[in-house]
Design a protein around this motif. Structure first.
Motif, PDB file in Angstrom:
ATOM      1  N   MET A  24       0.830  -1.203   0.000  1.00 59.60           N
ATOM      2  CA  MET A  24       0.000   0.000   0.000  1.00 59.60           C
ATOM      3  C   MET A  24       0.867   1.257   0.000  1.00 59.60           C
ATOM      4  O   MET A  24       0.569   2.233  -0.702  1.00 59.60           O
ATOM      5  CB  MET A  24      -0.932   0.009   1.220  1.00 59.60           C
ATOM      6  CG  MET A  24      -1.880   1.206   1.273  1.00 59.60           C
ATOM      7  SD  MET A  24      -2.914   1.343  -0.218  1.00 59.60           S
ATOM      8  CE  MET A  24      -3.933  -0.125  -0.056  1.00 59.60           C
ATOM      9  N   LYS A  25       1.967   1.222   0.747  1.00 61.34           N
ATOM     10  CA  LYS A  25       2.847   2.399   0.764  1.00 61.34           C
ATOM     11  C   LYS A  25       3.478   2.632  -0.612  1.00 61.34           C
ATOM     12  O   LYS A  25       3.643   3.780  -1.042  1.00 61.34           O
ATOM     13  CB  LYS A  25       3.919   2.243   1.851  1.00 61.34           C
ATOM     14  CG  LYS A  25       3.384   2.421   3.269  1.00 61.34           C
ATOM     15  CD  LYS A  25       4.498   2.556   4.270  1.00 61.34           C
ATOM     16  CE  LYS A  25       5.135   1.239   4.617  1.00 61.34           C
ATOM     17  NZ  LYS A  25       4.548   0.575   5.791  1.00 61.34           N
ATOM     18  N   ILE A  26       3.809   1.558  -1.301  1.00 58.41           N
ATOM     19  CA  ILE A  26       4.357   1.699  -2.653  1.00 58.41           C
ATOM     20  C   ILE A  26       3.299   2.281  -3.592  1.00 58.41           C
ATOM     21  O   ILE A  26       3.604   3.107  -4.451  1.00 58.41           O
ATOM     22  CB  ILE A  26       4.864   0.341  -3.174  1.00 58.41           C
ATOM     23  CG1 ILE A  26       6.083  -0.100  -2.376  1.00 58.41           C
ATOM     24  CG2 ILE A  26       5.235   0.431  -4.656  1.00 58.41           C
ATOM     25  CD1 ILE A  26       6.517  -1.518  -2.646  1.00 58.41           C
ATOM     26  N   THR A  27       2.051   1.855  -3.411  1.00 51.51           N
ATOM     27  CA  THR A  27       0.953   2.435  -4.200  1.00 51.51           C
ATOM     28  C   THR A  27       0.862   3.935  -3.947  1.00 51.51           C
ATOM     29  O   THR A  27       0.701   4.727  -4.892  1.00 51.51           O
ATOM     30  CB  THR A  27      -0.373   1.764  -3.846  1.00 51.51           C
ATOM     31  OG1 THR A  27      -0.310   0.374  -4.173  1.00 51.51           O
ATOM     32  CG2 THR A  27      -1.531   2.405  -4.605  1.00 51.51           C
ATOM     33  N   PHE A  28       0.974   4.349  -2.676  1.00 51.49           N
ATOM     34  CA  PHE A  28       0.947   5.774  -2.347  1.00 51.49           C
ATOM     35  C   PHE A  28       2.111   6.513  -3.021  1.00 51.49           C
ATOM     36  O   PHE A  28       1.938   7.610  -3.561  1.00 51.49           O
ATOM     37  CB  PHE A  28       1.031   5.979  -0.830  1.00 51.49           C
ATOM     38  CG  PHE A  28      -0.188   5.528  -0.068  1.00 51.49           C
ATOM     39  CD1 PHE A  28      -1.416   5.396  -0.694  1.00 51.49           C
ATOM     40  CD2 PHE A  28      -0.107   5.252   1.288  1.00 51.49           C
ATOM     41  CE1 PHE A  28      -2.547   4.992   0.009  1.00 51.49           C
ATOM     42  CE2 PHE A  28      -1.221   4.849   2.005  1.00 51.49           C
ATOM     43  CZ  PHE A  28      -2.444   4.719   1.374  1.00 51.49           C
ATOM     44  N   ILE A  29       3.303   5.917  -2.977  1.00 52.52           N
ATOM     45  CA  ILE A  29       4.484   6.530  -3.599  1.00 52.52           C
ATOM     46  C   ILE A  29       4.256   6.723  -5.096  1.00 52.52           C
ATOM     47  O   ILE A  29       4.514   7.798  -5.655  1.00 52.52           O
ATOM     48  CB  ILE A  29       5.728   5.661  -3.339  1.00 52.52           C
ATOM     49  CG1 ILE A  29       6.155   5.756  -1.876  1.00 52.52           C
ATOM     50  CG2 ILE A  29       6.880   6.090  -4.257  1.00 52.52           C
ATOM     51  CD1 ILE A  29       7.235   4.759  -1.477  1.00 52.52           C
ATOM     52  N   ASN A  30       3.764   5.673  -5.753  1.00 50.24           N
ATOM     53  CA  ASN A  30       3.504   5.772  -7.193  1.00 50.24           C
ATOM     54  C   ASN A  30       2.447   6.822  -7.504  1.00 50.24           C
ATOM     55  O   ASN A  30       2.569   7.588  -8.475  1.00 50.24           O
ATOM     56  CB  ASN A  30       3.073   4.413  -7.743  1.00 50.24           C
ATOM     57  CG  ASN A  30       4.214   3.415  -7.816  1.00 50.24           C
ATOM     58  OD1 ASN A  30       5.380   3.791  -7.854  1.00 50.24           O
ATOM     59  ND2 ASN A  30       3.884   2.142  -7.835  1.00 50.24           N
ATOM     60  N   ASP A  31       1.402   6.864  -6.689  1.00 52.53           N
ATOM     61  CA  ASP A  31       0.332   7.849  -6.891  1.00 52.53           C
ATOM     62  C   ASP A  31       0.881   9.279  -6.824  1.00 52.53           C
ATOM     63  O   ASP A  31       0.543  10.124  -7.668  1.00 52.53           O
ATOM     64  CB  ASP A  31      -0.762   7.686  -5.834  1.00 52.53           C
ATOM     65  CG  ASP A  31      -1.629   6.464  -6.056  1.00 52.53           C
ATOM     66  OD1 ASP A  31      -1.554   5.868  -7.149  1.00 52.53           O
ATOM     67  OD2 ASP A  31      -2.375   6.100  -5.127  1.00 52.53           O
TER      68      ASP A  31
END
Length: 213
Positions: free
Chosen positions: A23-30
């Motif tokens: 989820m944190k990687i998703t936030f970073i990509n977003d």
């Protein structure tokens, strides 16, 4: 240059949390997607022409809409900083190409018009690099970010704010504090970029860079 692992470690150290790495990687990509046009560094790709070949591959971090300038020499001799070159303008699908030099999109490749008539012309494609988007901690933990280092603080603060707002018991005060920090970093960096562009509006990178190697 910071890796994905470095940024995740920073986030978890500064704000211990139970949010999963995925989820944190998703936030970073977003966050990278939202503002990459402000934070991405400039790249320069080299093209060596082949006679009668009109299209050429672009780097994986570039596509046509990220190109800022295309320059092609008019000689096949060794290139240096004094070598003559032609500037190529972008041509859309409905634009008539005549009386000049143009580049256009050829199914993801860059196409040149007129078609090169000789082997060995040297071209430089100056473009804004697309940010690296991460797949997973297993595959990408040691992968570097390809954005300007100053924007890493912005990414960290925004992700901490999103993590703090997540879950059943969001920490709104922490989230708001980090949002303010992120906004301040963003404001300074956008202002800095605007000032640099005003001083040098035509080129953010010299087309002669690397031509004397």
């Amino acid at each position: 240059m910071a890796t994905l692992s470095d940024v995740l470690t920073y986030i978890d150290t500064v704000y211990p949390n139970k949010t999963g790495s995925t989820m944190k990687i998703t936030f970073i990509n977003d966050e990278q997607r939202k503002i990459f046009k402000y934070m991405n560094p400039v790249g320069m790709a080299t093209i060596t022409t082949i006679a009668d070949q009109f299209s050429y591959a672009l780097p994986s971090d570039c596509n046509i809409d990220l190109i800022e300038q295309v320059l092609v020499t008019n000689t096949t001799t060794t290139v240096d900083s004094s070598t003559p070159f032609n500037n190529y303008e972008f041509a859309g699908l409905d634009q008539e190409m005549s009386g000049g030099n143009f580049y256009y999109d050829a199914f993801g490749k860059i196409a040149l018009y007129p078609v090169p008539d000789k082997n060995g012309y040297t071209g430089r494609v100056i473009y804004s690099k697309r940010p690296v988007l991460f797949a997973s901690t297993v595959a990408d933990s040691t992968t570097n970010f390809n954005l300007d280092a100053d924007w890493l603080d912005y990414i960290k603060f925004k992700v901490i704010a999103r993590v703090a707002k997540s879950g059943s018991y969001p920490d709104i005060d922490i989230a708001n504090n980090y949002e303010v920090d992120a906004m301040e970093v963003e404001r300074h960096l956008k202002l800095d970029k605007a000032n640099k562009k005003m001083k040098n509006p035509r080129e953010r990178i010299a087309y002669t860079d690397g031509w004397d190697d």
